[in-house]
Design a protein around this motif. Structure first.
Motif, mmCIF file in Angstrom:
data_model
loop_
_atom_site.group_PDB
_atom_site.id
_atom_site.type_symbol
_atom_site.label_atom_id
_atom_site.label_comp_id
_atom_site.label_asym_id
_atom_site.label_seq_id
_atom_site.Cartn_x
_atom_site.Cartn_y
_atom_site.Cartn_z
ATOM 1 N N ARG A 1 -1.665 7.615 -10.728
ATOM 2 C CA ARG A 1 -0.267 7.106 -10.197
ATOM 3 C C ARG A 1 0.651 8.460 -10.216
ATOM 4 O O ARG A 1 1.299 8.680 -9.307
ATOM 5 C CB ARG A 1 0.569 6.383 -11.339
ATOM 6 N N MET B 1 2.259 10.385 1.870
ATOM 7 C CA MET B 1 1.292 9.521 3.005
ATOM 8 C C MET B 1 2.287 9.067 4.010
ATOM 9 O O MET B 1 3.310 8.371 3.644
ATOM 10 C CB MET B 1 0.525 8.646 2.420
ATOM 11 N N ASN C 1 -6.411 9.358 -1.308
ATOM 12 C CA ASN C 1 -5.467 9.126 -2.397
ATOM 13 C C ASN C 1 -5.697 7.640 -3.089
ATOM 14 O O ASN C 1 -5.167 7.021 -3.775
ATOM 15 C CB ASN C 1 -3.858 8.760 -2.012
ATOM 16 N N ARG D 1 -0.697 10.318 -7.389
ATOM 17 C CA ARG D 1 -0.241 9.995 -5.902
ATOM 18 C C ARG D 1 1.144 10.361 -5.632
ATOM 19 O O ARG D 1 1.549 10.644 -4.530
ATOM 20 C CB ARG D 1 -0.212 8.474 -6.008
ATOM 21 N N GLN D 2 2.026 10.762 -6.544
ATOM 22 C CA GLN D 2 3.280 11.130 -6.439
ATOM 23 C C GLN D 2 3.404 12.317 -5.858
ATOM 24 O O GLN D 2 4.503 12.962 -5.236
ATOM 25 C CB GLN D 2 4.217 11.037 -7.730
ATOM 26 N N LEU E 1 -6.679 4.785 -2.136
ATOM 27 C CA LEU E 1 -6.313 3.331 -1.654
ATOM 28 C C LEU E 1 -7.661 2.757 -1.556
ATOM 29 O O LEU E 1 -7.803 1.300 -1.522
ATOM 30 C CB LEU E 1 -5.528 3.381 -0.390
ATOM 31 N N ILE F 1 2.144 1.791 -3.286
ATOM 32 C CA ILE F 1 0.543 2.319 -4.245
ATOM 33 C C ILE F 1 0.585 3.742 -4.046
ATOM 34 O O ILE F 1 0.412 4.569 -4.807
ATOM 35 C CB ILE F 1 -0.552 1.395 -4.040
ATOM 36 N N SER F 2 0.695 4.038 -2.733
ATOM 37 C CA SER F 2 0.408 5.426 -2.089
ATOM 38 C C SER F 2 1.473 6.432 -3.036
ATOM 39 O O SER F 2 1.331 7.804 -3.104
ATOM 40 C CB SER F 2 0.370 5.490 -0.860
ATOM 41 N N MET F 3 2.601 6.012 -3.213
ATOM 42 C CA MET F 3 3.625 6.782 -3.869
ATOM 43 C C MET F 3 3.675 6.683 -5.315
ATOM 44 O O MET F 3 4.459 7.514 -5.803
ATOM 45 C CB MET F 3 5.051 6.224 -3.652
ATOM 46 N N GLY F 4 2.680 6.047 -6.042
ATOM 47 C CA GLY F 4 2.306 6.012 -7.529
ATOM 48 C C GLY F 4 3.182 5.051 -7.917
ATOM 49 O O GLY F 4 3.290 5.190 -9.433
ATOM 50 N N ALA F 5 3.486 3.810 -7.566
ATOM 51 C CA ALA F 5 4.230 2.802 -8.016
ATOM 52 C C ALA F 5 3.362 2.055 -9.080
ATOM 53 O O ALA F 5 2.211 2.082 -8.623
ATOM 54 C CB ALA F 5 5.011 1.951 -7.025
ATOM 55 N N ASN F 6 3.640 1.606 -10.060
ATOM 56 C CA ASN F 6 3.043 0.610 -11.022
ATOM 57 C C ASN F 6 3.252 -0.835 -10.500
ATOM 58 O O ASN F 6 4.262 -0.963 -9.968
ATOM 59 C CB ASN F 6 3.469 0.964 -12.378
ATOM 60 N N GLU G 1 0.668 -1.050 -0.105
ATOM 61 C CA GLU G 1 -0.077 0.066 0.183
ATOM 62 C C GLU G 1 1.004 1.134 -0.064
ATOM 63 O O GLU G 1 0.694 2.322 -0.684
ATOM 64 C CB GLU G 1 -0.742 0.199 1.092
ATOM 65 N N ARG H 1 -8.060 7.204 3.442
ATOM 66 C CA ARG H 1 -7.489 6.262 2.124
ATOM 67 C C ARG H 1 -8.238 6.439 1.024
ATOM 68 O O ARG H 1 -7.863 6.089 -0.167
ATOM 69 C CB ARG H 1 -7.788 4.768 2.561
#
Lengths: 225, 343
Positions: free
Chosen positions: B78, B86, B52, B81-82, B54, A130-135, A127, B49
């Motif tokens: 994506r 969080m 973003n 989200r960068q 989630l 994912i929250s950092m924008g990873a694919n 998670e 959550r």
């Protein structure tokens, strides 16, 4: 052991050759089975419910195939695969030919073992990524595999050790290696010495593989601790 | 910065519908520290959550920094989200990476040039005070240090918004204070909007500008923290406030009366001081002006974020007319007065 072999130089040579054949079969089929089993294990994990590539249909189909393949006893697998081995290698006898059934039998095993290792990773880490924008690729390559490395290495050791046992079985149907040696000389010719030497070599091989796996895994765990 | 409209979230768990968020509407301003407080299971975690994505909302829309986050496709999400950092209660650091590489991680994801990224990591480690721990692994750090790494990591891509999911709940009180101070500093220094959820009113008191109280999947109260502390509107808010600031005192005091002669009235009042008025001698000037007697029952003074906040329970005795004037005087000076008992 050398003393035992001292007056039988042909026996020493035969044991050395068979040991080398076994190592060759086990290493090659371990590498090949990971080539297919590792991606398969990753797919099994990531397509599961609530995971990064959730896909119920694919997950269930692959899961069923893996289960089906794993439920066939290896000795039957060996016979079933003879036509395929002939087609791929040209013969179904010998060290190279036995790599085909060994690899194919190990792939579903590897897939499950990889799946188990990757499942241990905390959902929170995924998670966070994912929250950092990873694919999905980044999560697999930068989170799942590195986090599970110690556990994956122990899995490799277990797989290789399993393949030592399988390769001995393959030896009985002419696969070469220590299995063939023990069978021909030990069983058919009642040469107890050869049989015992084979057993000792196998014990040393298995012990060595487990120790190598444990050491590598511990090294990584200790570095991170 | 954030605008949440008609947000609802329904879960399906073992064939049952569970309403986790019920028509939530909320606005968070740029640059503020906004807190959402609620008991466990109230829906606060689901709410943060959703911001973003989630969690996918069932209904409603969320806009972050002018973009409707609920309408973005995978790739756009994506990228969005960068720019939303969080931090988590369990820190969620990668055990396979050193402190340095953990902070580098989001920069790798964003594809930042290597050298620039390394410089940025150094900067961030300096900001959170962990330069000397760069080569260590998370398992070698204390909880507070882990959360500092978490914060540095969350800030790596220069987000405009930081989401904090119970970030101090696993830490001891002293460490909690130091992490909250760091969040306050970051908020000031970078004008970074922070949205945090917590079950601990101390966290709200320490850092938040505004607060929303969530109860049973609904937002039941929103306001400036000082407002909510001095005058909570709902029973839930009341109990949260009382957990931190003792506003209640033994009930028998409400009924006991001081002996007094015929034309002297008595009122039991609670005075709340906020900010500058807490520093002025208003009570003593009231006593002199209106010729009253005052019996101090209970008092305390506290600090909400950076504002002094106090409350004082007094029994005031005097001529009935003057007594009323005295209360008006205090109200005129900006004090909140609550009459607890008339006699």
């Amino acid at each position: 052991m050398l003393e035992l072999l001292g007056n039988n130089s042909w026996m020493a040579e035969a044991v050395l050759l068979a040991t080398w054949e076994t190592i060759y079969m086990v290493l090659t089929s371990t590498v090949l089975s990971y080539l297919f089993g590792l991606p398969l294990g990753i797919i099994l994990v990531t397509t599961a419910e609530n995971h990064i590539l959730e896909n119920r249909a694919l997950n269930q189909v692959l899961g069923s195939i893996v289960n089906a393949a794993r439920s066939i006893p290896f000795i039957i697998f060996l016979i079933l695969l003879i036509p395929l081995t002939r087609f791929l290698i040209g013969t179904s006898i010998g060290t190279v030919a036995s790599i085909v059934p060994l690899t194919l039998a190990a792939i579903p095993f590897v897939a499950r073992i990889v799946e188990t290792s990757l499942k241990e990773i905390e959902q929170g880490l995924i998670e966070a990524a994912i929250s950092m924008g990873a694919n999905a690729w980044q999560i697999i390559g930068k989170v799942l595999l590195p986090e599970a490395t110690p556990s994956l290495l122990l899995g490799v050791a277990i797989t290789a050790i399993n393949l030592v046992g399988y390769s001995a079985m393959a030896g009985i149907v002419g696969g070469g290696g220590l299995g063939t040696l023990a069978y021909y000389y030990g069983y058919q010719r009642y040469e107890d010495t050869v049989m015992w030497i084979t057993v000792i070599v196998l014990i040393i091989l298995v012990q060595g593989m487990q120790m190598l796996g444990d050491n590598l895994a511990n090294k990584i765990v200790n570095k991170r601790r | 910065m954030i605008e949440i409209k008609n947000l609802s979230k329904i879960y399906f768990a073992s064939g049952q519908e569970i309403l986790a968020l019920d028509n939530v509407n909320l606005r968070v301003q740029k640059g503020e520290i906004f807190g959402i407080i609620g008991l466990s299971g109230a829906g606060k975690s689901t709410l943060i959550r959703c911001i973003n994505m989630l969690e996918k909302p069932t209904r409603g829309s969320i806009t972050v920094d002018g973009r409707k986050i609920t309408l973005l496709d995978k790739r756009e999400l994506r990228l969005a989200r960068q720019k939303i950092g969080m931090i988590f209660q369990q820190f969620n650091l990668l055990s396979s990476r050193t402190v340095f590489d953990n902070v580098l991680f989001p920069l790798e994801i964003a594809g930042a040039p290597r050298q620039e990224a390394a410089r940025r990591v150094q900067e961030l480690l300096e900001l959170v005070g962990l330069t000397d721990k760069a080569g260590m692994y998370p398992a070698q750090l204390s909880g507070g240090q882990k959360q500092r790494v978490g914060i540095a990591r969350a800030l790596a891509n220069g987000p405009k918004l930081l989401l904090s999911d119970e970030a101090t709940s696993a830490l001891d009180p002293q460490t909690t204070r130091s992490i909250l101070k760091l969040l306050k500093d970051i908020n000031r220094q970078f004008h970074l909007t922070i949205l945090l959820i917590t079950h601990d009113m101390n966290v709200i008191k320490e850092v938040c500008d505004r607060v929303a109280v969530i109860d049973n999947s609904r937002i039941v109260e929103v306001g400036h923290v000082l407002e909510v502390f001095s005058n909570p509107q709902t029973p839930t808010s009341h109990s949260f406030v009382n957990a931190v600031i003792s506003r209640d005192f033994p009930g028998e005091l409400l009924h006991s009366t001081t002996e007094r002669s015929g034309d002297i009235a008595s009122k039991l009042i609670r005075v709340s001081f906020i900010g500058a008025s807490a520093g002025q001698p208003l009570i003593s000037s009231m006593i002199r002006r209106y010729n009253l007697d005052v019996n101090i029952i209970y008092g305390n003074i506290d600090r909400i974020k950076d504002t002094p906040f106090g409350n004082l329970t007094l029994e005031v005795l005097g001529h009935p007319g003057l007594l009323q004037e005295a209360l008006d005087y205090l109200r005129g000076e900006g004090l909140e007065i609550e009459v607890l008992r008339n006699a």
